[in-house]
Each structure stands twice: as C-alpha cells, then as structure tokens.
Design a protein around this motif. Structure first.
Motif, PDB file in Angstrom:
ATOM      1  N   ARG A  13       0.868  -1.186   0.000  1.00 31.01           N
ATOM      2  CA  ARG A  13       0.000   0.000   0.000  1.00 31.01           C
ATOM      3  C   ARG A  13       0.895   1.223   0.000  1.00 31.01           C
ATOM      4  O   ARG A  13       1.838   1.300   0.793  1.00 31.01           O
ATOM      5  CB  ARG A  13      -0.906   0.013   1.236  1.00 31.01           C
ATOM      6  N   GLY A  15       1.066   5.282   0.596  1.00 30.47           N
ATOM      7  CA  GLY A  15       0.285   6.317   1.236  1.00 30.47           C
ATOM      8  C   GLY A  15       0.994   7.646   1.366  1.00 30.47           C
ATOM      9  O   GLY A  15       2.210   7.752   1.205  1.00 30.47           O
ATOM     10  N   GLU A  16       0.192   8.674   1.637  1.00 35.32           N
ATOM     11  CA  GLU A  16       0.658  10.019   1.974  1.00 35.32           C
ATOM     12  C   GLU A  16       1.597  10.639   0.941  1.00 35.32           C
ATOM     13  O   GLU A  16       2.570  11.305   1.316  1.00 35.32           O
ATOM     14  CB  GLU A  16       1.356  10.011   3.345  1.00 35.32           C
ATOM     15  N   HIS A  82       6.616   0.174   7.475  1.00 30.99           N
ATOM     16  CA  HIS A  82       6.323   1.362   6.682  1.00 30.99           C
ATOM     17  C   HIS A  82       7.648   1.959   6.193  1.00 30.99           C
ATOM     18  O   HIS A  82       8.418   2.484   6.994  1.00 30.99           O
ATOM     19  CB  HIS A  82       5.573   2.397   7.515  1.00 30.99           C
ATOM     20  N   CYS A 155      -8.512   8.707  -2.209  1.00 27.79           N
ATOM     21  CA  CYS A 155      -8.773   8.883  -0.779  1.00 27.79           C
ATOM     22  C   CYS A 155      -9.749   7.800  -0.325  1.00 27.79           C
ATOM     23  O   CYS A 155     -10.797   7.616  -0.943  1.00 27.79           O
ATOM     24  CB  CYS A 155      -9.376  10.254  -0.499  1.00 27.79           C
ATOM     25  N   ASN A 193      -4.251  -1.176  -4.797  1.00 26.80           N
ATOM     26  CA  ASN A 193      -3.446  -0.551  -3.744  1.00 26.80           C
ATOM     27  C   ASN A 193      -1.949  -0.583  -4.012  1.00 26.80           C
ATOM     28  O   ASN A 193      -1.209   0.244  -3.474  1.00 26.80           O
ATOM     29  CB  ASN A 193      -3.763  -1.190  -2.398  1.00 26.80           C
ATOM     30  N   THR A 198      -2.388   6.607  -2.048  1.00 23.87           N
ATOM     31  CA  THR A 198      -3.632   6.747  -1.305  1.00 23.87           C
ATOM     32  C   THR A 198      -3.468   7.570  -0.039  1.00 23.87           C
ATOM     33  O   THR A 198      -2.375   7.697   0.505  1.00 23.87           O
ATOM     34  CB  THR A 198      -4.179   5.353  -0.915  1.00 23.87           C
ATOM     35  N   TYR A 199      -4.605   8.098   0.424  1.00 25.17           N
ATOM     36  CA  TYR A 199      -4.714   8.744   1.726  1.00 25.17           C
ATOM     37  C   TYR A 199      -5.839   8.039   2.483  1.00 25.17           C
ATOM     38  O   TYR A 199      -6.938   7.910   1.950  1.00 25.17           O
ATOM     39  CB  TYR A 199      -5.028  10.234   1.583  1.00 25.17           C
ATOM     40  N   TRP A 200      -5.559   7.599   3.704  1.00 25.20           N
ATOM     41  CA  TRP A 200      -6.493   6.769   4.454  1.00 25.20           C
ATOM     42  C   TRP A 200      -7.047   7.507   5.659  1.00 25.20           C
ATOM     43  O   TRP A 200      -6.305   8.121   6.435  1.00 25.20           O
ATOM     44  CB  TRP A 200      -5.804   5.495   4.936  1.00 25.20           C
ATOM     45  N   ALA A 234      -2.746   0.860   7.857  1.00 26.35           N
ATOM     46  CA  ALA A 234      -2.812   1.922   6.853  1.00 26.35           C
ATOM     47  C   ALA A 234      -1.413   2.474   6.569  1.00 26.35           C
ATOM     48  O   ALA A 234      -0.569   2.530   7.463  1.00 26.35           O
ATOM     49  CB  ALA A 234      -3.727   3.042   7.337  1.00 26.35           C
ATOM     50  N   PRO A 235      -1.152   2.915   5.340  1.00 26.80           N
ATOM     51  CA  PRO A 235       0.163   3.464   4.999  1.00 26.80           C
ATOM     52  C   PRO A 235       0.295   4.919   5.446  1.00 26.80           C
ATOM     53  O   PRO A 235       0.255   5.860   4.649  1.00 26.80           O
ATOM     54  CB  PRO A 235       0.193   3.336   3.477  1.00 26.80           C
ATOM     55  N   LEU A 236       0.470   5.093   6.751  1.00 30.25           N
ATOM     56  CA  LEU A 236       0.504   6.414   7.366  1.00 30.25           C
ATOM     57  C   LEU A 236       1.901   6.737   7.895  1.00 30.25           C
ATOM     58  O   LEU A 236       2.705   5.849   8.137  1.00 30.25           O
ATOM     59  CB  LEU A 236      -0.484   6.483   8.530  1.00 30.25           C
TER      60      LEU A 236
END
Length: 423
Positions: A13, A15-16, A82, A155, A193, A198-200, A234-236
């Motif tokens: 995934r 993210g950000e 991550h 998103c 994914n 993406t933004y989760w 989540a990919p945060l």
C-alpha cells in the motif's frame, strides 16, 4: 544465513504522497490467501517473521533503482513495515519492488506536483466497503473501475472493514486483524493498492463499532487497540491523524479525524461538545486561512451537511453535534466561500447537497457496492441537487480554474456532474 520463504499475501500500500515523499506499506505472511468459506476463516493471511526491503526508481524495469536496507518484521507490528521515502521528484511516476526472501510485489505511484505548478490531474474518493456484500468474489467492482481511470491518487474515507457488522464480530485484536487480512488480500484490492497512491481515514467501523468514541469497548477489544491497529494497517506516517496535502498551485486537501478527539455522542449538545477537538479545529481554521490554493477540499469521514436520518446522532449534520456543525458551516461561509467544498464518506448513498443557510456544498461518495447501498432518509429538495441510493465512487478533475465532480457508479459510468469555475 538462510531465511525461510515469506509471502506477501496482503500486498503493498502506498500512502501520503507529497511532491517529495511517500510511504510504502509492506507485510510478510506465512502463506498465500487462505481459500474456503467464511465459516473457516476464508481469506486469512497469518503473518510471518522475516526480512524485507524496497527498491524504487523512475524506470519501470527498476534499472538504477535505489534500495533500502533489509528490515526485519515481527509479531510486534503484525509483521508490517512502513518504508518512508524522501527526496523524490515532484510530479513523477515511481516504480518499486517489495522484496522478501522468496517473494516480490511490484507497484507504482505518482508524486504531487510542486506547490507553484498548475494542477492538471484526477483523483478518486471511496468509502464503506462490506466484505459479504462486495458483489464479486475478487472484490468490489469500483476498484478496477477506478484503476481504469488512472487517478493520480485516491482517498479512502473510512469504514474500510466492518468489525461489528461482518462476521466474525471482532471482539479481540486477533479477529480485528483478520478483517484486514481477508479484505485487503482480495485480488482487485491488491491490484489497486499497489498501483495508486492513497490517503487513508478511519471511521467508527474500522476503529471499533458503530458510532463509537474513545473509552468504548467491544468484547475484549478496546477503542485504543483499534486506533493502534489502524495505524499498523494503513500506509501512514507517525504524525497527527489529521493532516493536509498540497497538489500543485490549484488544489489543497484536508483530511480530518472524526473519532480520536470526539465527545461521547450521548452527552447534551453545546459549546463544549465536539467531534474534532479543540486542537484539530484550530489547526483546520488556521491552515485553511493560510492556503493560497485555488481550490480547497475538506475530505471528511462523516457529513457536515447531509441531511441524515432523524435518529442518527453521530455527525455534524445531526442534532447531537449541531452546535459545532453550525460553528463550522458559518466559519466556512465567512472565510473560504467560493473556493471550498466538502467530500464525505460514511453515508451509504450518493448525493450532492447544498446547505440552505450557508451554501456549503457537500458530495457524499456513496457505498462501495450496490449491495451495501441503503439507509437514506429520502431525497430532500431543500438540500439535494443529486440523490442516488446505489454504490459507486467520486471522481474529481482538477484543472486551473476548473473543478469537476463526477459521481460514478460501481462500474465507472458517470451518473452526475457538477463543475465549479474560477477566473
């Protein structure tokens, strides 16, 4: 030293994404996705200890790619890691390979344009996906439909798993993690994914249970454990759960947190009752006023306009949080009118609403499948410019001076459009 073969059944995934950074989430598993039926834990992907690294670069064949050091993953993080990437080039397509001992997952993502560059791209917003009512064994139809549109990013606004609705009820952390395993090992979700940044956001059902707030429990599963598991899955980054991102000269998005700071839904409404909390609300107002982006989009897990069902008491369109809802809507009208819109998840029907008193425009994404669509109080002509009780997603086109909102059905066909323009 010889290592055991590790799989990556839950994929990767991304993210950000910003103009220069991104996060790539990876997880090692002991085997591929488990076949079978819901009764015998279909879709289980137990984690496995091992080591993983990431290679990434701007060439699809990864020639000349950079490589991270090998990293060991353990049960302490549910065998996830991550990878925080930095010093990336703006407005650039990156390719990557997540490598373990015996498996590899390849994917791609796009970085944002620099802050002064004219914006010209498209993105998707989705929400509310149930596992039993996904509509296809391989996953929800919206995923190949969104992927076919080549969005710059997507998103995911919450209720990405349903701990309390979709059996087995997640009354332990182990069962909560199983919900993530079976949903995000579906082939259509894997393909999307690994290929789209993406933004989760999270909402009640992927934190704990329906309309939940801090201190609540479900069996032996606590709200605090739900917060930790979401950050694992989540990919945060490690920063605040509310954040803002710039995509070129013309777009800035705000992602709000609707669970972590809220007052109990059951207390009497008034000046102290809040969904956002004091610090987040001050941040939201301050950063909105400071932004010089042509278009400002608030992407919220729950509605600010609605209207919602009379018996609901969980969001800013309800009487239970009317004081803060009125405060926010009035502030938006006074400070960012003409350039500001709300996109919300949570509601299982699609709509475009305009608040009668403040003129605030809100676009509800709608459920991720037709089977999951339901619950509307009905069309209300005082609010609704568009109202549809079917599944789908929102597709937004950003160009200098133009912002196009398209509600699409689960297969990607346009069912409603709205265009905002500026000179």
């Amino acid at each position: 030293m010889k290592h055991e073969v590790a799989y990556q059944a839950t994929g990767t995934r991304v993210g950000e994404p910003t103009a220069t950074t991104a996060v790539v989430w990876v997880r090692l598993t002991a085997a591929t996705r488990k076949p079978g039926t819901l009764a015998d834990f279909e879709g289980a992907c137990p984690g496995a200890a091992g080591r993983v690294r990431l290679r990434y670069g701007t060439r699809e064949d990864l020639s000349g790619a950079q490589a991270t050091p090998w990293v060991s993953v353990t049960e302490a993080t549910d065998f996830t890691h991550h990878f925080a990437l930095a010093d990336l080039k703006p407005a650039t397509r990156y390719f990557y390979a997540s490598e373990s001992d015996g498996s590899e997952v390849r994917g791609a993502f796009q970085t944002a344009p620099s802050e002064k560059a004219p914006s010209d791209f498209r993105f998707c917003v989705m929400t509310c996906q149930g596992y039993p009512d996904r509509g296809h064994a391989d996953g929800h139809a919206i995923y190949p439909a969104m992927q076919a549109l080549s969005p710059a990013f997507a998103c995911l606004t919450g209720d990405l798993v349903y701990y309390d609705n979709d059996p087995p009820r997640a009354e332990t952390p182990q069962l909560a993690r199983y919900h993530w395993e079976r949903m995000f090992s579906l082939p259509r979700l894997l393909a999307f994914n690994k290929s789209v940044g993406t933004y989760w956001l999270k909402d009640d059902h992927d934190t704990l249970n329906d309309d939940s707030w801090p201190s609540k429990t479900m069996g032996s599963f606590t709200f605090a454990e739900g917060q930790r598991i979401f950050r694992q899955q989540a990919p945060l980054t490690n920063g605040p759960s509310y954040r803002t991102f710039r995509w070129g000269r013309d777009l800035q998005i705000w992602l709000t947190e609707g669970r972590d700071f809220r007052s109990p839904n059951t207390i009497t409404d008034g000046p102290e009752k809040t969904i956002l909390g004091k610090a987040q609300k001050e941040w939201l107002k301050r950063t909105l006023k400071a932004s010089d982006a042509t278009w400002k989009l608030l992407i919220s897990p729950t509605p600010l306009v609605g209207p919602d069902r009379a018996k609901k008491n969980d969001n800013h369109s309800n009487a239970g949080f009317q004081h803060e809802g009125d405060e926010l809507r009035a502030w938006f009208k006074a400070n960012v009118a003409g350039s500001f819109f709300v996109i919300c998840g949570d509601r299982h029907w699609q709509y475009h609403s305009v608040h009668p008193e403040t003129g605030l425009n809100e676009f509800s994404v709608g459920a991720a499948s037709d089977e999951h669509a339901a619950g509307t109080p009905g069309e209300d002509k005082r609010y609704h410019k568009f109202h549809r009780v079917k599944g789908g997603f929102l597709y937004v086109t950003v160009k200098p001076g133009t912002l196009l909102f398209e509600h699409r059905d689960i297969h990607g066909s346009v069912v409603y459009t709205y265009t905002a323009t500026k000179n």
